[in-house]
Design a protein around this motif. Structure first.
Motif, PDB file in Angstrom:
ATOM      1  N   GLU A  40       0.848  -1.220   0.128  1.00 46.12           N
ATOM      2  CA  GLU A  40      -0.003  -0.238  -0.004  1.00 46.12           C
ATOM      3  C   GLU A  40       0.662   1.416   0.142  1.00 46.12           C
ATOM      4  O   GLU A  40       0.261   2.120  -0.218  1.00 46.12           O
ATOM      5  N   CYS A  41       1.904   1.320   1.132  1.00 44.63           N
ATOM      6  CA  CYS A  41       3.038   2.248   0.998  1.00 44.63           C
ATOM      7  C   CYS A  41       3.487   2.256  -0.451  1.00 44.63           C
ATOM      8  O   CYS A  41       3.681   3.401  -0.439  1.00 44.63           O
ATOM      9  N   GLU A  42       4.193   1.297  -0.788  1.00 43.14           N
ATOM     10  CA  GLU A  42       4.819   1.106  -2.621  1.00 43.14           C
ATOM     11  C   GLU A  42       3.596   1.913  -3.168  1.00 43.14           C
ATOM     12  O   GLU A  42       4.387   2.615  -3.882  1.00 43.14           O
ATOM     13  N   ALA A  43       2.736   1.677  -3.396  1.00 43.00           N
ATOM     14  CA  ALA A  43       1.854   1.554  -3.980  1.00 43.00           C
ATOM     15  C   ALA A  43       1.395   3.434  -4.300  1.00 43.00           C
ATOM     16  O   ALA A  43       1.525   4.896  -4.964  1.00 43.00           O
ATOM     17  N   GLU A  44       1.104   4.175  -2.515  1.00 46.01           N
ATOM     18  CA  GLU A  44       0.503   5.482  -2.541  1.00 46.01           C
ATOM     19  C   GLU A  44       2.338   5.684  -2.621  1.00 46.01           C
ATOM     20  O   GLU A  44       1.911   7.630  -3.305  1.00 46.01           O
ATOM     21  N   MET A  45       3.738   6.062  -2.816  1.00 48.96           N
ATOM     22  CA  MET A  45       4.627   6.697  -2.591  1.00 48.96           C
ATOM     23  C   MET A  45       5.054   6.539  -4.622  1.00 48.96           C
ATOM     24  O   MET A  45       5.603   8.228  -4.529  1.00 48.96           O
ATOM     25  N   VAL A  46       4.852   6.173  -5.357  1.00 46.94           N
ATOM     26  CA  VAL A  46       5.074   6.283  -6.466  1.00 46.94           C
ATOM     27  C   VAL A  46       4.316   7.300  -7.661  1.00 46.94           C
ATOM     28  O   VAL A  46       4.349   7.284  -8.705  1.00 46.94           O
ATOM     29  N   HIS A  47       2.737   7.017  -6.391  1.00 44.60           N
ATOM     30  CA  HIS A  47       1.769   7.819  -6.736  1.00 44.60           C
ATOM     31  C   HIS A  47       1.623   9.280  -6.598  1.00 44.60           C
ATOM     32  O   HIS A  47       1.226   9.979  -7.089  1.00 44.60           O
ATOM     33  N   THR A  48       2.750   9.313  -5.567  1.00 44.55           N
ATOM     34  CA  THR A  48       2.832  10.755  -5.095  1.00 44.55           C
ATOM     35  C   THR A  48       3.529  11.769  -5.512  1.00 44.55           C
ATOM     36  O   THR A  48       4.660  11.607  -6.708  1.00 44.55           O
ATOM     37  N   ASP A  49       3.071  13.067  -6.210  1.00 48.04           N
ATOM     38  CA  ASP A  49       3.570  13.677  -6.820  1.00 48.04           C
ATOM     39  C   ASP A  49       4.351  14.861  -5.883  1.00 48.04           C
ATOM     40  O   ASP A  49       4.452  15.477  -5.051  1.00 48.04           O
ATOM     41  N   TYR A  55       5.523  14.073   0.127  1.00 46.86           N
ATOM     42  CA  TYR A  55       6.366  13.319  -0.587  1.00 46.86           C
ATOM     43  C   TYR A  55       7.584  13.213   0.405  1.00 46.86           C
ATOM     44  O   TYR A  55       8.307  12.870   0.570  1.00 46.86           O
ATOM     45  N   ASP A  56       7.636  14.560   1.285  1.00 44.92           N
ATOM     46  CA  ASP A  56       8.908  14.889   1.968  1.00 44.92           C
ATOM     47  C   ASP A  56       8.659  14.236   2.843  1.00 44.92           C
ATOM     48  O   ASP A  56       9.953  13.170   3.943  1.00 44.92           O
ATOM     49  N   PHE A  57       7.539  13.261   3.640  1.00 44.78           N
ATOM     50  CA  PHE A  57       7.456  12.530   4.811  1.00 44.78           C
ATOM     51  C   PHE A  57       8.015  11.192   3.693  1.00 44.78           C
ATOM     52  O   PHE A  57       8.792  10.562   4.688  1.00 44.78           O
ATOM     53  N   PHE A  58       7.800  10.663   2.856  1.00 45.51           N
ATOM     54  CA  PHE A  58       8.388   9.371   1.667  1.00 45.51           C
ATOM     55  C   PHE A  58       9.513   9.913   1.954  1.00 45.51           C
ATOM     56  O   PHE A  58      10.497   8.628   2.284  1.00 45.51           O
ATOM     57  N   ILE A  59      10.054  10.585   1.348  1.00 44.11           N
ATOM     58  CA  ILE A  59      11.769  10.945   1.685  1.00 44.11           C
ATOM     59  C   ILE A  59      11.970  10.617   2.563  1.00 44.11           C
ATOM     60  O   ILE A  59      12.949   9.890   3.046  1.00 44.11           O
ATOM     61  N   HIS A  60      12.013  12.036   3.960  1.00 47.89           N
ATOM     62  CA  HIS A  60      12.551  11.267   5.211  1.00 47.89           C
ATOM     63  C   HIS A  60      12.601   9.356   5.734  1.00 47.89           C
ATOM     64  O   HIS A  60      13.520   9.062   5.871  1.00 47.89           O
TER      65      HIS A  60
END
Length: 71
Positions: A40-49, A55-60
């Protein structure tokens, strides 16, 4: 014989692991080096602009993989 290092491995129906993004325990997702990311997180990450606040949260969270690797 030298061990083969798989930096990214897709897991399906394995023993549940804790996702480094959402913190939930799930059985399906990917493993990057030694850290798990659920599907679920992988899918959300790849579709986040890149302009999205999340996006910054995912990068962190993803940086934690490299911190663990260099610890």
């Amino acid at each position: 014989m030298e061990e083969i290092i798989r930096p990214v491995e897709r897991l399906k129906d394995e023993a549940p692991e804790t996702c480094i993004i959402c913190g939930e325990t799930k059985a399906q997702g990917i493993k990057i080096v030694s850290e798990f990311i659920c599907e679920e997180c992988e899918a959300e990450m790849v579709h986040t602009d890149v302009k999205d606040e999340k996006y910054d949260f995912f990068i962190h969270q993803m940086k934690q993989i490299w911190v663990q690797l260099n610890a």
